[in-house]
Design an enzyme around this catalytic site. Structure first.
Site, short mmCIF file in Angstrom:
data_model
loop_
_atom_site.label_atom_id
_atom_site.label_comp_id
_atom_site.label_asym_id
_atom_site.label_seq_id
_atom_site.Cartn_x
_atom_site.Cartn_y
_atom_site.Cartn_z
N ASP A 100 0.82 -1.22 0.00
CA ASP A 100 0.00 0.00 0.00
C ASP A 100 0.85 1.27 0.00
O ASP A 100 0.48 2.26 -0.64
CB ASP A 100 -0.90 0.04 1.25
CG ASP A 100 -1.96 -1.04 1.23
OD1 ASP A 100 -2.18 -1.63 0.15
OD2 ASP A 100 -2.55 -1.31 2.29
P1 NAP Z 1 0.94 -4.01 3.15
O1 NAP Z 1 0.26 -3.05 2.24
O2 NAP Z 1 0.15 -4.63 4.23
O3 NAP Z 1 1.61 -5.14 2.21
C1 NAP Z 1 2.43 -6.11 2.72
C2 NAP Z 1 2.88 -7.01 1.57
O4 NAP Z 1 3.90 -7.84 2.09
C3 NAP Z 1 1.79 -7.90 1.03
O5 NAP Z 1 1.36 -7.47 -0.23
C4 NAP Z 1 2.42 -9.30 0.99
O6 NAP Z 1 2.33 -9.85 -0.33
C5 NAP Z 1 3.88 -9.05 1.37
N1 NAP Z 1 4.43 -10.07 2.27
C6 NAP Z 1 3.86 -10.64 3.34
N2 NAP Z 1 4.68 -11.52 3.91
C7 NAP Z 1 5.81 -11.54 3.17
C8 NAP Z 1 7.01 -12.27 3.23
N3 NAP Z 1 7.25 -13.19 4.19
N4 NAP Z 1 7.96 -12.03 2.29
C9 NAP Z 1 7.75 -11.13 1.30
N5 NAP Z 1 6.62 -10.40 1.20
C10 NAP Z 1 5.66 -10.61 2.11
O7 NAP Z 1 2.22 -3.34 3.86
P2 NAP Z 1 2.75 -1.85 3.83
O8 NAP Z 1 3.05 -1.42 2.42
O9 NAP Z 1 3.82 -1.81 4.85
O10 NAP Z 1 1.52 -0.97 4.29
C11 NAP Z 1 1.06 -0.95 5.62
C12 NAP Z 1 -0.46 -0.85 5.64
O11 NAP Z 1 -0.92 -0.93 7.01
C13 NAP Z 1 -0.96 0.46 5.08
O12 NAP Z 1 -2.15 0.27 4.36
C14 NAP Z 1 -1.21 1.29 6.34
O13 NAP Z 1 -2.17 2.30 6.12
C15 NAP Z 1 -1.72 0.21 7.28
N6 NAP Z 1 -1.58 0.66 8.68
C16 NAP Z 1 -0.34 0.82 9.22
C17 NAP Z 1 -0.22 1.33 10.50
C18 NAP Z 1 1.14 1.59 11.15
O14 NAP Z 1 1.16 2.17 12.22
N7 NAP Z 1 2.23 1.19 10.53
C19 NAP Z 1 -1.35 1.64 11.25
C20 NAP Z 1 -2.60 1.43 10.67
C21 NAP Z 1 -2.69 0.94 9.39
P3 NAP Z 1 2.41 -11.44 -0.56
O15 NAP Z 1 1.31 -12.02 0.25
O16 NAP Z 1 2.24 -11.62 -2.03
O17 NAP Z 1 3.76 -11.87 -0.08
#
Ligand code: NAP
Length: 457
Positions: free
Chosen positions: A384
């Site tokens: 994301d």
């Molecule tokens: P993400 O959008 O959740 O994407 C994570 C990606 O990691 C997935 O597409 C997955 O694809 C891949 N993945 C999972 N396990 C893996 C592994 N072992 N090896 C390689 N790839 C792996 O993560 P993000 O880009 O960090 O975004 C964070 C999201 O959380 C945002 O939407 C944000 O708004 C939300 N959020 C964050 C917080 C905070 O405080 N950080 C708070 C509230 C909401 P595959 O399954 O194909 O591997």
């Protein structure tokens, strides 16, 4: 004041100063560790000071409590970094439960003879404490996947929640007007416990960090109210610091996701999967050797970690690859999105654990202007936070969320296991762009293999 009182007030003063300095130090990664030590020392001083309280006649039950608390707290502190969000939620639940129990004990000991202001503070403490306890337990359950992580919603949910909130506040007011009638008090607690559950179940697991910092602020305010009831200054100060820092953190997280706090609390984000993002086509798979050559001959490489790096525990492998490239004269930088992962500072903590120097970490605003002149952007389990739809597609559910603009780099390599979506459940057009190559596999094993492949180039 007796001599014991002087000792107590002096230790409370020291504790309060340590809390303030600790919180201040937590605002920068270089001083964060020192901040934690100061805050822990402050808590130690506060506990020590309390032991001098003249109303303590025997230390036996205090000792039993300390043994029970430590035997729960020490194993809880040993959980891996990936389990830290749910561990924090459990700590909030325990803190809030403690505040509520103190309130219940005070009411049953002193009855209704406390005066309206203290009664009000006590009711506030118990009400917030009770809803924070169950809310935090639900948050922990969702994060640990004991409960379904997606929002649990039903028709008329907002009405039910509104009615529960009104009943809870109504019972609170009725009890204040009739403090000698315990049924109102215990009725308010029961409603608050149910309200805590109902408040958190419609919220998706990935929004839990925002919810938790809000619950944290409730727990803090509840402790501050406890301080008023017990005339305890350190509780008032620590509770207020906790309450407001939690609230500010929630606002900052919402800002980084370009969402309002009401959208997080009532939006049920992640309940429905939006499919029509216009992202279609084929994903171009690249080989390990291709990527190794690109990296080895690049001038600048930017690593963009996300949630997948945390689940794969790939931070050490990233640092190893980064060091190897630097030894070859490549400029290596790490781009940190404020909400990458599942809790604030998630990436900073993991990379710090792997000894990536703080000077190599760049915030989103600093790194975005550098991407067009970057040879390779390596996306490690992020989705994301690098989705260009947030910038380009006003109809996208994440439109307006600031992103790390990896698609502007000369080449993008995405490390992920397959075609899994990110937290938002949205397809990511980045993966279909000609500039992007997909290196499938677990991030840790892909990075370890890349280390070996780069060594051979
Ligand atoms: P993400 O959008 O959740 O994407 C994570 C990606 O990691 C997935 O597409 C997955 O694809 C891949 N993945 C999972 N396990 C893996 C592994 N072992 N090896 C390689 N790839 C792996 O993560 P993000 O880009 O960090 O975004 C964070 C999201 O959380 C945002 O939407 C944000 O708004 C939300 N959020 C964050 C917080 C905070 O405080 N950080 C708070 C509230 C909401 P595959 O399954 O194909 O591997």
């Amino acid at each position: 004041m007796t001599e014991a009182n002087y000792i107590i007030e002096a230790t409370y003063l020291v504790a309060s100063i340590l809390f303030v300095l600790g919180l201040k130090s937590l605002s920068h990664p270089d001083t964060a560790r020192r901040g934690m030590i100061m805050a822990a020392a402050g808590m130690g001083a506060a506990v020590l000071g309390t032991l001098f309280h003249p109303s303590i006649h025997s230390y036996l039950w205090i000792l039993v409590g300390m043994i029970v608390g430590s035997s729960i707290g020490i194993p809880m502190a040993m959980v891996p970094m990936t389990a830290m969000p749910q561990r924090t939620a459990l700590s909030h639940a325990f803190g809030a439960l403690a505040a509520s129990l103190v309130g219940v004990a005070e009411y049953s000991i002193r009855g209704s003879h406390m005066g309206p202001v203290k009664m009000g503070a006590l009711g506030f403490e118990v009400m917030l404490g009770a809803l924070t306890t169950t809310g935090s337990l639900i948050a922990a359950g969702k994060l640990q996947e004991f409960l379904r992580g997606t929002p649990i919603q039903f028709k008329g949910q907002h009405i039910v929640n509104l009615l529960l909130a009104l009943t809870m506040v109504g019972l609170f007011i009725t009890w204040l007007m009739n403090p000698g009638v315990p049924i109102f008090f215990y009725g308010m607690i029961a409603t608050a416990l149910i309200f805590g559950v109902m408040l958190v179940i419609p919220i998706g697991a990935a929004d839990m960090p925002v919810v938790m910092s809000l619950l944290n602020s409730y727990a803090g305010l509840s402790s501050a109210a406890t301080g008023f009831v017990l005339s305890n200054n350190v509780l008032i100060i620590a509770g207020t610091l906790d309450g407001f820092s939690g609230f500010i953190l929630s606002i900052l997280m919402c800002k980084a996701m370009n969402r309002s706090i009401t959208n997080v609390l009532f939006g049920g984000f992640g309940a429905t999967i939006a499919t029509d993002t216009g992202a279609t086509g084929t994903m171009r798979e690249v080989s390990l050797d291709d990527v190794a050559v690109q990296l080895a001959y690049a001038n600048q490489v930017i690593f963009v970690p996300g949630y997948g790096m945390a689940t794969a525990q790939a931070q050490h492998a990233v640092r190893e690859l980064g060091n190897l490239l630097e030894d070859r004269g490549v400029s290596v930088k790490y781009a940190i999105h404020p909400v990458a992962g599942r809790m604030p500072g998630h990436m900073n903590v993991l990379l710090a654990e792997a000894n990536v120097p703080y000077s190599s970490l760049y915030e989103m605003e600093q790194i975005n202007p550098e991407l067009p002149s970057t040879d390779v952007a390596v996306v490690i389990g992020a989705n994301d936070v690098v989705n260009p739809d947030a910038r380009d597609n006003p109809k996208s559910p994440i439109a307006g969320m600031p992103i790390i603009e990896v698609d502007r780099a000369r080449s993008v390599i995405v490390l992920k296991r397959g075609k899994g979506k990110g937290f938002s459940g949205l397809e990511n057009p980045l993966f279909f762009k000609p500039v992007t190559g997909m290196l499938y596999g677990d991030a840790k094993s892909s990075l370890s293999s890349l280390v070996q492949a780069v060594q051979k180039v």
